[in-house]
Motif scaffolding. Structure first.
Motif, PDB file in Angstrom:
ATOM      1  N   ALA A   1     -76.380 -32.219 -59.971  1.00 22.76           N
ATOM      2  CA  ALA A   1     -75.135 -32.399 -59.226  1.00 22.76           C
ATOM      3  C   ALA A   1     -74.049 -33.002 -60.107  1.00 22.76           C
ATOM      4  O   ALA A   1     -72.879 -32.717 -59.941  1.00 22.76           O
ATOM      5  N   ALA A   2     -74.468 -33.849 -61.039  1.00 19.77           N
ATOM      6  CA  ALA A   2     -73.485 -34.552 -61.862  1.00 19.77           C
ATOM      7  C   ALA A   2     -72.844 -33.631 -62.898  1.00 19.77           C
ATOM      8  O   ALA A   2     -71.696 -33.795 -63.238  1.00 19.77           O
TER       9      ALA A   2
ATOM     10  N   THR B   1     -70.459 -40.672 -61.660  1.00 17.43           N
ATOM     11  CA  THR B   1     -70.929 -40.278 -62.980  1.00 17.43           C
ATOM     12  C   THR B   1     -72.268 -39.564 -62.833  1.00 17.43           C
ATOM     13  O   THR B   1     -72.622 -38.694 -63.607  1.00 17.43           O
ATOM     14  N   GLN B   2     -73.016 -39.975 -61.817  1.00 19.86           N
ATOM     15  CA  GLN B   2     -74.355 -39.425 -61.617  1.00 19.86           C
ATOM     16  C   GLN B   2     -74.732 -39.616 -60.157  1.00 19.86           C
ATOM     17  O   GLN B   2     -74.171 -40.466 -59.465  1.00 19.86           O
ATOM     18  N   GLY B   3     -75.718 -38.835 -59.686  1.00 13.48           N
ATOM     19  CA  GLY B   3     -76.233 -39.017 -58.338  1.00 13.48           C
ATOM     20  C   GLY B   3     -75.653 -38.028 -57.354  1.00 13.48           C
ATOM     21  O   GLY B   3     -74.736 -37.296 -57.687  1.00 13.48           O
ATOM     22  N   TYR B   4     -76.223 -38.009 -56.139  1.00 14.60           N
ATOM     23  CA  TYR B   4     -75.708 -37.084 -55.132  1.00 14.60           C
ATOM     24  C   TYR B   4     -75.250 -37.825 -53.892  1.00 14.60           C
ATOM     25  O   TYR B   4     -75.713 -38.924 -53.584  1.00 14.60           O
TER      26      TYR B   4
ATOM     27  N   ARG C   1     -75.153 -32.002 -46.292  1.00 14.37           N
ATOM     28  CA  ARG C   1     -74.471 -31.139 -47.238  1.00 14.37           C
ATOM     29  C   ARG C   1     -74.038 -31.939 -48.475  1.00 14.37           C
ATOM     30  O   ARG C   1     -73.411 -32.995 -48.352  1.00 14.37           O
ATOM     31  N   ASP C   2     -74.378 -31.430 -49.643  1.00 15.47           N
ATOM     32  CA  ASP C   2     -73.970 -32.093 -50.881  1.00 15.47           C
ATOM     33  C   ASP C   2     -72.461 -31.905 -51.050  1.00 15.47           C
ATOM     34  O   ASP C   2     -71.965 -30.784 -51.022  1.00 15.47           O
ATOM     35  N   VAL C   3     -71.715 -33.019 -51.197  1.00 19.81           N
ATOM     36  CA  VAL C   3     -70.256 -32.916 -51.242  1.00 19.81           C
ATOM     37  C   VAL C   3     -69.695 -32.955 -52.658  1.00 19.81           C
ATOM     38  O   VAL C   3     -68.496 -33.065 -52.851  1.00 19.81           O
ATOM     39  N   ALA C   4     -70.578 -32.867 -53.671  1.00 22.36           N
ATOM     40  CA  ALA C   4     -70.099 -32.879 -55.059  1.00 22.36           C
ATOM     41  C   ALA C   4     -69.076 -31.764 -55.245  1.00 22.36           C
ATOM     42  O   ALA C   4     -69.292 -30.639 -54.805  1.00 22.36           O
ATOM     43  N   GLY C   5     -67.957 -32.083 -55.875  1.00 22.01           N
ATOM     44  CA  GLY C   5     -66.947 -31.064 -56.136  1.00 22.01           C
ATOM     45  C   GLY C   5     -66.009 -30.810 -54.973  1.00 22.01           C
ATOM     46  O   GLY C   5     -65.035 -30.086 -55.122  1.00 22.01           O
ATOM     47  N   LEU C   6     -66.291 -31.413 -53.807  1.00 20.30           N
ATOM     48  CA  LEU C   6     -65.376 -31.229 -52.678  1.00 20.30           C
ATOM     49  C   LEU C   6     -64.251 -32.250 -52.775  1.00 20.30           C
ATOM     50  O   LEU C   6     -64.477 -33.411 -53.084  1.00 20.30           O
ATOM     51  N   THR C   7     -63.024 -31.804 -52.504  1.00 24.22           N
ATOM     52  CA  THR C   7     -61.886 -32.714 -52.519  1.00 24.22           C
ATOM     53  C   THR C   7     -61.907 -33.548 -51.239  1.00 24.22           C
ATOM     54  O   THR C   7     -62.602 -33.181 -50.283  1.00 24.22           O
TER      55      THR C   7
END
Lengths: 278, 297, 361
Positions: free
Chosen positions: B10-11, C62-65, C71-77
């Motif tokens: 994910a990172a 920097t790391q983690g979810y 729902r994984d929100v990585a990359g969501l504004t």
């Protein structure tokens, strides 16, 4: 105590010195205004009597049969157009640039700041001549845009400074709040940032409009037969026929400037003050 | 173990996501202002090129003749005279500005402060062209000052103030006062009033307080204002043109002459380079003052 | 299955600044079930605000979810996450009326204006700002508590998947803060939205949350319901940060008798404590002033201490004592056990071993 008395005398001294200096600083403007009301047809000072005859004369110059010959109205229109376009260009450039400088940290940021502040010290004559050379080398007809470009470059730092100050007064948390409420970056900018910068932008527009309207040096190098700003009109008139009518036109431009300042103050000052928490 | 795997996965896209889109909007945001500033650079480079070209063949050959001529005794004397005028006007403007700035900082009336600000801004905003008609009425051979002098001494046209250095200096000072006042106000307003009180409690007389407390603390503002007026007036063109007649020449005026009627472009460009050089030095010096005054806050 | 039930799930989330030199958040794993209020409690600079900003999408891990409703929100504004955030500054838009402020989120979602008007009215009623009086007001005409309600209404009206609170009540005075905390909890329970409340104030945290996560130095030290955090702190930091604590250091373990063991503390006296794995030399014995007994005579197994000061506040007597080596102890009660004693005199301090807890140094 004697200390208080001395302090009172001191502030009275500073106050009166300031008053005298202000009077001297404003003397030329005051005399132009006074002379414009002279009843005489010479530049005798103090005027032997007062009348509105020179304003009437200006009215005839602007509207009478010889209007197209004197080109006074035309010059005024050209100056207003140049000033409006310049102010528009400066704001168009300053609002996004100030946003980048205030909200982001990026390499070369101080160099950009330096570059955008440069026109303040850049000699107007040099800019005017260089642009004149570029225009003649290019062989293109730019019309009034060559003066607008010169003015926009020169007065950019003024709107930049206003926009930066205004933006610094907008809490970044307001933008973040809008974003968490579902606003896109563009919408956040339009709905939150711009309205809150409104007063700063308005004063920037006003300042640049007035500076551009009155500007002489750059116009002197870049005017053409078709694009003949009011400042050039005044300069030519003063070289040919030095009549009190010129004073009336000058006084009218002063009134025009003050009128614009008061209008903007009335609009921005009141509406802005009601909404923005102190 | 599996959770560690997911978190790294994910990172990774996140890290790449920050690097690119943060830069791109900055470039777009700076583009319009950059175009205007870029045009200024193009102008400078054009003149730089011309200054190294021979007369009448500016774009083709290379020559140092223009710079040699620019530093010949005649033009050098005009350059030095311009610097001298700018220097004297800067000092005068600062001296005049000091009481005005003090008044603006100390008055408790907001109206008075705003009014003074508008009054000092007005001459700069209105521009010298319009005011020059007023200056002629004041300084001219039959102007206000000479009429007053005539009433006192009975001698007509005692002072010749127009079309000489005195008139030019007056014009240079009057139109640049806001440049000197504003930095002074900002540096005077940060002097805590208890510092003045402390000085007077410690037994300093008012004049001593001015000399040892107020003046040193106002120094960054004084320096910044003086430098700004100096820089602005080295490029003076309208004032000498309208109030100096043909007797007072500045660099800007002779640039106009060389570029225009005399059509010696390389020389005009070389003199322009000298003017730009002064302007850049002023910008650097002003920046230095600015950072020092910020530091002292 | 459990993942789906969680409104928020954090997995080893880290946020490092300045090339890893500053570790604002250093590996946090937490989950918040639907409908729960979790407080993140910690001193300023512990990383709680950064953690919350990452959940909202205003900061990038920097790391983690981070998962919101699975729902994984990585990359969501931020605007794609549907996470409400009530800011510390409240961030009420100064150029909009109360109604416009509350309507903002709905407007951004292109909701029909009729629906917006109805929803705004409902939510203003819910936060007790009668629309008839408040809808047309400007923010500069409102009090701190009213601004707070506007900020809350503005966030709730969009029915976010999760609401985050960044100490929005820090500026209010104690009385109003306590009142708002109770009310906020009631509103949250009514709407059934999961919430994360970030604060440095343990009283607010205890009043309004189902669970508390205590944070320090970018890490979560302990998670649990407020009584557990108070009664069974995981370490010295938690004990001291959540309420007052008496802390003594274990010198020597003298005897173990089932659950109870007798130790000699470094201050020199003996004490009976509840046994546990941390009961070795250097371990910290923690007990609350409210569960500490004092007496003018030795009740048996007490420690002799010098009475330093007595104070009375809101029905409670509060005694400050000092052991011979200078370690200070405090105790409190509604009854004046030391009425006959005066400061400087020797008194006896004791604690029921059941109310002691030994944690790592």
């Amino acid at each position: 105590m004697s200390g208080i008395g001395r302090h009172g005398a001191e502030s009275a001294l500073i106050g009166s010195v300031t008053a005298i200096l202000i009077a001297l600083i404003l003397a030329p403007i005051a005399i132009v205004v006074v002379m414009s009301f002279t009843a005489a047809s010479t530049l005798q000072f103090p005027p032997p009597g007062f009348s509105l005859r020179w304003y009437l004369e200006v009215w005839h110059m602007a509207t009478g049969d010889a209007a197209s010959l004197t080109r006074l109205t035309e010059s005024f229109r050209v100056s207003v157009a140049i000033a409006a376009l310049t102010a528009f260009l400066c704001v168009l450039a300053s609002v996004p640039a100030s946003y980048a400088l205030v909200r982001y940290r990026f390499p070369g940021r101080s160099a950009v700041e330096e570059l955008l502040g440069l026109p303040i010290v850049f000699p107007a004559v040099v800019l005017g001549i260089a642009l004149l050379i570029l225009v003649s080398v290019s062989g293109i007809e730019f019309g009034l845009w060559q003066i607008v470009a010169a003015h926009a470059i020169t007065f950019l730092p003024f709107t930049m400074r206003n926009c930066i100050t205004a933006l610094k007064g907008v809490d970044p948390e307001l933008e973040e709040a809008a974003k968490t409420l579902g606003a896109s970056p563009l919408r956040t900018f339009v709905e939150i940032v711009l309205p809150l910068m409104r007063a700063g932008i308005a004063w920037g527009v006003l300042l640049v409009f007035i500076l551009s309207f009155n500007e002489f040096t750059l116009s002197y190098f870049l005017y053409t037969v078709d694009v003949f700003p009011l400042s050039i009109w005044l300069f030519q008139q003063s070289n040919t026929s030095f009549s009190p009518a010129i004073f009336a036109v000058s006084a009218l431009t002063i009134f025009f400037n003050i009128g614009i300042i008061l209008t903007v103050d009335a609009i921005v000052g009141k509406r802005g003050g009601a909404h923005i928490r102190s | 173990m599996t959770t560690v795997g997911t978190s790294e996965a994910a990172a990774a896209p996140l890290a790449s996501a920050i690097a690119s889109p943060i830069r791109r909007p900055i470039i777009w945001l700076l583009l319009p202002a950059g175009l205007l500033a870029g045009l200024l650079l193009v102008c400078t480079l054009t003149l730089l090129r011309i200054s190294f070209g021979p007369r009448y063949a500016e774009w083709n050959g290379w020559s140092l003749a223009a710079f040699v001529e620019a530093f010949s005794p005649y033009f050098l004397s005009i350059i030095l005279n311009t610097i001298w005028l700018a220097l004297v006007s800067a000092v005068l403007a600062t001296v005049v500005s000091f009481p005005i700035a003090l008044f603006m900082v100390r008055t408790s009336s907001r109206l008075a402060r705003d009014l003074v600000l508008i009054c000092i801004m007005l001459p700069m905003v209105v521009g010298l062209l319009v005011q020059s008609f007023g200056w002629v009425a004041i300084l001219g051979p039959d102007g206000l000052i000479n009429q007053v002098a005539f009433l006192i001494t009975g001698e007509p046209r005692t002072f010749s103030l127009l079309f000489n250095t005195t008139g030019v200096l007056l014009g240079l000072v009057q139109t640049t006062i806001p440049l000197a006042v504003l930095p002074l106000v900002s540096s005077l307003s940060v002097i805590p009033s208890d510092l003045e009180e402390a000085a007077s409690v410690l037994g300093a007389r008012r004049l001593q307080t001015y000399r040892h407390v107020i003046l040193p603390m106002a120094m960054p503002g004084i320096a910044a204002g003086t430098i700004l007026v100096f820089g602005f007036n080295t490029g003076a063109f309208v004032v000498p043109l309208l109030l100096g007649g043909s007797r007072v020449s500045t660099i800007a005026v002779i640039i106009r002459d060389q570029m225009g009627t005399l059509s010696n472009w390389p020389l005009g460009a070389a003199l322009s380079m000298a003017l730009i050089f002064i302007a850049l030095s002023v910008q650097v010096a002003h920046r230095h003052m600015g950072s020092r005054s910020r530091f002292e806050r | 299955m459990t993942e789906k039930d969680n409104a928020l799930e954090l997995g080893d989330v880290k946020c490092h600044f300045a090339q890893g030199k500053v570790r604002a958040v250093d590996g946090v794993s937490l989950s918040v079930p639907r409908g729960e209020i979790l407080s993140i409690l910690g001193p300023s600079g512990c990383g709680k605000t950064t953690l919350m900003r990452m959940i909202a999408g205003l900061e990038t891990p920097t790391q983690g979810y981070i998962r919101i409703h699975g729902r994984d929100v990585a990359g969501l504004t931020p605007q794609q996450r549907n996470v409400g955030l009530v800011f510390q500054s409240l961030a009420v838009f100064p150029h909009m009326t109360v109604e416009k402020n509350v309507a903002f989120g709905l407007r951004m979602r292109n909701v029909a204006s009729e629906t917006i008007r109805a929803k705004v009215r409902d939510v203003l009623e819910l936060v007790q700002l009668p629309p008839a009086n408040f809808a047309a007001r400007w923010p500069n005409e409102l009090s701190g508590g009213q601004l707070q309600r506007v900020a809350l209404a503005r966030t709730l009206v969009t029915q976010p998947a999760l609401v985050l609170f960044d100490e929005p009540m820090a500026a209010l005075d104690r009385r109003l803060r306590d009142y708002m905390a109770v009310e906020l909890r009631a509103i949250q329970k009514k709407m059934g939205i999961a919430a994360v409340y970030v604060t440095h104030d343990q009283q607010t945290a205890s009043t309004m949350s189902d669970r508390i996560a205590v944070m320090s130095g970018g890490k979560v030290l302990q998670v649990g319901p407020p009584p557990d955090i108070y009664n069974a702190p995981a370490n010295r930091f938690v004990a001291e940060f959540v309420g007052d604590a008496n802390i003594l250091t274990v010198g020597k373990v003298l005897s173990v008798d089932g659950d109870i063991s007798e130790v000699e503390v470094e201050a020199g006296c003996r004490l009976r404590v509840k046994a546990c794995e941390h009961l070795t030399k250097g371990g910290k014995i923690i007990f609350r002033p409210g569960q500490t007994q004092v007496d003018v005579a030795d009740p048996g197994g007490g420690m002799q201490a010098k009475l330093v000061s007595v104070s009375f506040n809101s029905g409670f007597y509060h005694w400050q004592m000092e052991l011979p080596d200078g370690t200070s102890l405090s105790a409190g009660s509604t009854r004046d056990y030391l009425a006959s004693a005066s400061t400087g005199q020797s008194v006896w301090v004791s604690v029921d071993p059941e109310h002691t807890r030994v944690v790592e140094a």
